[in-house]
Design a protein around this motif. Sequence first.
Motif, PDB file in Angstrom:
ATOM      1  N   ALA A 140     -79.326  13.303 -26.715  1.00  0.00           N
ATOM      2  CA  ALA A 140     -80.818  12.939 -25.406  1.00  0.00           C
ATOM      3  C   ALA A 140     -80.608  12.622 -23.965  1.00  0.00           C
ATOM      4  CB  ALA A 140     -80.984  11.325 -25.933  1.00  0.00           C
ATOM      5  N   ALA A 141     -79.659  12.580 -23.763  1.00  0.00           N
ATOM      6  CA  ALA A 141     -79.057  13.126 -21.997  1.00  0.00           C
ATOM      7  C   ALA A 141     -78.778  13.596 -22.044  1.00  0.00           C
ATOM      8  CB  ALA A 141     -77.467  11.996 -22.573  1.00  0.00           C
ATOM      9  N   GLY A 142     -77.997  14.891 -22.657  1.00  0.00           N
ATOM     10  CA  GLY A 142     -77.999  16.792 -22.482  1.00  0.00           C
ATOM     11  C   GLY A 142     -79.662  16.928 -22.441  1.00  0.00           C
ATOM     12  N   ASP A 172     -80.386  10.276 -18.389  1.00  0.00           N
ATOM     13  CA  ASP A 172     -79.065  11.289 -18.603  1.00  0.00           C
ATOM     14  C   ASP A 172     -77.982  10.575 -17.328  1.00  0.00           C
ATOM     15  OD1 ASP A 172     -76.626  13.461 -19.263  1.00  0.00           O
ATOM     16  OD2 ASP A 172     -77.818  14.270 -17.311  1.00  0.00           O
ATOM     17  N   ARG A 173     -78.647   9.856 -16.205  1.00  0.00           N
ATOM     18  CA  ARG A 173     -77.356   9.800 -14.897  1.00  0.00           C
ATOM     19  C   ARG A 173     -77.218   8.100 -15.903  1.00  0.00           C
ATOM     20  NH1 ARG A 173     -81.751  11.284 -11.650  1.00  0.00           N
ATOM     21  NH2 ARG A 173     -82.656   9.715 -11.690  1.00  0.00           N
ATOM     22  N   ALA A 174     -77.430   7.177 -17.192  1.00  0.00           N
ATOM     23  CA  ALA A 174     -77.116   6.299 -16.990  1.00  0.00           C
ATOM     24  C   ALA A 174     -76.359   6.004 -18.509  1.00  0.00           C
ATOM     25  CB  ALA A 174     -78.718   5.405 -17.773  1.00  0.00           C
ATOM     26  N   VAL A 175     -76.817   7.493 -19.077  1.00  0.00           N
ATOM     27  CA  VAL A 175     -75.647   7.864 -20.075  1.00  0.00           C
ATOM     28  C   VAL A 175     -74.166   7.473 -19.015  1.00  0.00           C
ATOM     29  CG1 VAL A 175     -75.033   8.987 -21.950  1.00  0.00           C
ATOM     30  CG2 VAL A 175     -77.645   7.733 -21.866  1.00  0.00           C
ATOM     31  N   THR A 176     -74.499   8.938 -18.630  1.00  0.00           N
ATOM     32  CA  THR A 176     -73.729   9.238 -18.274  1.00  0.00           C
ATOM     33  C   THR A 176     -72.741   7.718 -17.208  1.00  0.00           C
ATOM     34  OG1 THR A 176     -74.454  11.689 -17.623  1.00  0.00           O
ATOM     35  CG2 THR A 176     -72.264  11.339 -16.128  1.00  0.00           C
ATOM     36  N   LEU A 213     -68.782  14.955 -25.048  1.00  0.00           N
ATOM     37  CA  LEU A 213     -69.067  16.349 -25.471  1.00  0.00           C
ATOM     38  C   LEU A 213     -70.097  16.593 -26.229  1.00  0.00           C
ATOM     39  CD1 LEU A 213     -66.886  18.634 -26.712  1.00  0.00           C
ATOM     40  CD2 LEU A 213     -66.684  17.445 -28.737  1.00  0.00           C
ATOM     41  N   THR A 214     -71.360  16.420 -26.488  1.00  0.00           N
ATOM     42  CA  THR A 214     -72.411  16.508 -26.931  1.00  0.00           C
ATOM     43  C   THR A 214     -73.346  16.998 -25.966  1.00  0.00           C
ATOM     44  OG1 THR A 214     -72.070  14.978 -29.192  1.00  0.00           O
ATOM     45  CG2 THR A 214     -74.335  16.057 -28.869  1.00  0.00           C
ATOM     46  N   ARG A 215     -72.862  16.440 -25.047  1.00  0.00           N
ATOM     47  CA  ARG A 215     -73.992  16.311 -24.107  1.00  0.00           C
ATOM     48  C   ARG A 215     -73.668  17.961 -23.076  1.00  0.00           C
ATOM     49  NH1 ARG A 215     -72.918  15.545 -18.502  1.00  0.00           N
ATOM     50  NH2 ARG A 215     -74.807  15.423 -17.357  1.00  0.00           N
ATOM     51  N   ILE A 256     -76.191  24.473 -23.938  1.00  0.00           N
ATOM     52  CA  ILE A 256     -77.592  25.720 -24.746  1.00  0.00           C
ATOM     53  C   ILE A 256     -78.239  25.422 -24.678  1.00  0.00           C
ATOM     54  CG2 ILE A 256     -78.216  26.163 -27.158  1.00  0.00           C
ATOM     55  CD1 ILE A 256     -75.117  24.159 -28.310  1.00  0.00           C
ATOM     56  N   LYS A 257     -79.371  24.261 -23.455  1.00  0.00           N
ATOM     57  CA  LYS A 257     -80.655  24.283 -23.902  1.00  0.00           C
ATOM     58  C   LYS A 257     -81.141  25.662 -23.436  1.00  0.00           C
ATOM     59  CE  LYS A 257     -80.474  20.778 -20.256  1.00  0.00           C
ATOM     60  NZ  LYS A 257     -81.586  19.658 -19.765  1.00  0.00           N
ATOM     61  N   SER A 258     -80.079  26.180 -22.394  1.00  0.00           N
ATOM     62  CA  SER A 258     -81.074  27.645 -21.358  1.00  0.00           C
ATOM     63  C   SER A 258     -81.156  28.383 -21.982  1.00  0.00           C
ATOM     64  CB  SER A 258     -80.487  26.783 -20.050  1.00  0.00           C
ATOM     65  OG  SER A 258     -79.790  27.374 -20.253  1.00  0.00           O
ATOM     66  N   GLU A 259     -80.412  28.807 -23.550  1.00  0.00           N
ATOM     67  CA  GLU A 259     -79.820  30.107 -24.159  1.00  0.00           C
ATOM     68  C   GLU A 259     -81.465  30.773 -24.601  1.00  0.00           C
ATOM     69  OE1 GLU A 259     -77.258  31.824 -24.500  1.00  0.00           O
ATOM     70  OE2 GLU A 259     -76.804  30.627 -23.514  1.00  0.00           O
ATOM     71  N   THR A 260     -81.833  31.918 -24.688  1.00  0.00           N
ATOM     72  CA  THR A 260     -82.821  32.159 -24.694  1.00  0.00           C
ATOM     73  C   THR A 260     -83.775  32.728 -25.722  1.00  0.00           C
ATOM     74  OG1 THR A 260     -81.099  34.592 -25.723  1.00  0.00           O
ATOM     75  CG2 THR A 260     -82.715  34.512 -22.903  1.00  0.00           C
TER      76      THR A 260
END
Lengths: 287, 526
Positions: A106-108, A115-119, A163-165, A171-175
């Motif tokens: 969810a954060a990533g 994301d900032r809060a989780v980090t 690790l998951t983040r 990966i999320k910006s992959e084509t």
Amino acid sequence: MKVGTFDTRSGAIARALATPKGVIAGGWLFLVVFVAIFAPYLTPYDYDIQNLPNAFAPPSAAHWLGTDEFGRDLLTRIMYGARTSLSVSSVAIGISVFCGMCLGAAAGFFGGWFDRAVTVAVDLTWSFPEILVALILVAIMGPGVTGTMIAIGVAYLAQFTRLTRAQIMAIKSETFVEASRSLGAGHGYILFRHLLPNALTPVIVAAMLATGDAIILEATLGFFGLGAQPPTPSWGALMSSGTAQLFKAPWIIILPGVAVAVTVFAINLFGDALVRALDVRAGLREA
Amino acid sequence: MNRSIRGCLLATGVSLAAMVSMAPSVFAQEAVIVLASNEVGQPMYNPIKGTLLNTANSMIYDRLVAQDAERGYHPHLAESWEEAEDGMAWTFKLKQGVTFHNGEPFNAQTIVDWIPLFEGSENAYLVAAIEKVEKLDEHTVRFVMKHPDPNMLYNLASAFMGVPEPKAFVALGDDFGVTEAVGTGPYRMESFDIGLETVLVRNEDYTWGTPLAENTGPAKFERLTFREIAEDSTAYLELRTGGVDVLLSVPSDFLPEVKQEDDLKLLTIQGRELTYMVMNVTKEPFTDINVRQAAALAINQQEILDNIYNGVGLAADTFLISALPEAKIADEHRISYDPDKANALLEEAGWKMGPDGVRMKDGKPLEVALWTQSDSTFRRLTEVVQAQLKAVGISGQISTFDSAMIRDQYKSGEQQMAVRSYIWDNADIVDWFFGADRLGYPNISMFVDPKAEELRAAAMTGSKSSAERVANFTAYHEYVLSQFPVSPIYQPVIGLGYNTTRVSLPDSINAPDINSTVLIDMAPAE
């Protein structure tokens, strides 16, 4: 294409088992799991029935590893102890992996304030040793198996969240993700269909290695009397009771210690073989 | 050049030789002593407010009266005393030339100022019988009594009546005994890390030790470090490996090993400790006296003595140590192992044996929380108790607590059952642990009973002579046992173990326990 689809992962276990390291480590782990599951059928003794006049009996034909301070068969206690150690560490790491993946994904994926809060929360947890986090949590929840599972689970949560983040962000910006999005896929579909499966491989390897650490942590908590409570055996508690008998019956502390050491070594060895079989590092480079 | 190197080497060699020859005497000026595990966690060296006082306390504070091994009374800060025939007054002549660690003189005014300080404290019962203190001259005081107190000398000999310097006590408030502790004892407190260690330094002016000791002062060691080690096996390992010099209480498990070691020596005396299992009478299922009695009768004291304590000590069947006259109660009130009766009582109470060996009633299993301390001796004993309870169908779920924290846990009143011990050699311990005004801790059983309170009042304040006090306390003791809030387990001996290469001690101990009377004779080994 990424490494680590379900097909390649199942094949990887076979490849890991084909290596000398993998077969030795896998063999030991299979033995430990088998013993833990079938302990009641493998030993004629009860783990909790005391026989005080037979306390501190040295190894013999009747008691292969001797007896403890209450006259209980030590081999039986170690076998049942495997059950406690493996179940606590597996469930604890399961909690870490599940919660860590949810939070990290969810954060990533969504970024922003969440994301900032989780980090920040994860970095804060990360700054404390796992043993300290676990000790604090067990002190709050009280000793026992459930408290230990949750405490170890929370102690390792940061590792899997980070690790998951990191995987999701890579990966999320992959084509192929962009393509899926342009075809109208929603957040949920992209996350569960594309991102998480591709992020899973390093998490599996990390979980394997963390299980070894969790066994040590469980043994440590058990040693301090904070894990499984008597008469339920755990390897840590067995060692703890052995400290008082170090001179009279050294086998009580040595043998459970050997069980912990060999099992953790086997997990690390198998994890290593798995890393090579999955070629995780290559995968990470590609990511 | 060569000459200067040779010179340096020679000088170094001579210095090293000198250091080596000096080493034993230099190092021997300090001794490291491990307190008994049940003394761990004392929060302050404050005899007035403290409810737990360790052995080091007796090195800081002297008492008016000292006790010998036979429990006879001897002068210490009081040179002599006299009780009025009707018991309504006590006159004490005080030792002259005694000073506190801060230089203040010890005199009659000290006693006049000291006794009122107990008011409102946990230990006020010690002086509750005293109406007022009168100063007759500079070194003579009289206690005017509200009622006769046959226990007066015992109270004055107890650790809780070590005499602090009253002005410092008032000035320091709650910090007294934590940051500073001022007494007249053979040692001054240098530092105190709660739960870790206390460092004491010799009081060089001390010359007023009790005549029960060979040495009346000053003490022979310059510094004493009292370490707190909750784990018995760790304490023993420290002794064996030379990390410490003295264990004040060698765990029963290690008594045979200390006897066997060449450089270790063991001194034993009849103990003041009693181990027992206590039940909270306000928590189910122990609200039912049948269940309490059954649990009490399920404990096999002899099996525990033989197998856990190697047969050293005594199986306990009363709440008081056997040396006390109040422990000589009628046989019907003694609590001894009787599994048949335990099973019958549980059946009668409606708890039927379930298939897994745990009794059930109304679909609920007979499960109770069994609390204990985290050190290995208690954990081990509690596991045996757990198995013995299970044998009659009671499932005890053990919870271990840090030794220093468990008293605070008791104050919550959430305990159902606990295995613990006390150290005391007076029958008023029954009042301490079962008095209705101390619920939680020390009244862990939460026992409140009108008849018990009547008997308690008679025992505590209604006795005019020693014989009457014994009779009253015996009746109170019997009644408490008849309500089964407790099951006595074991009475150990005290085994003091020490390293003979570092420390020497007299071969016999003329004190009821290990205190300053014993430790002031401790000297560096020759």
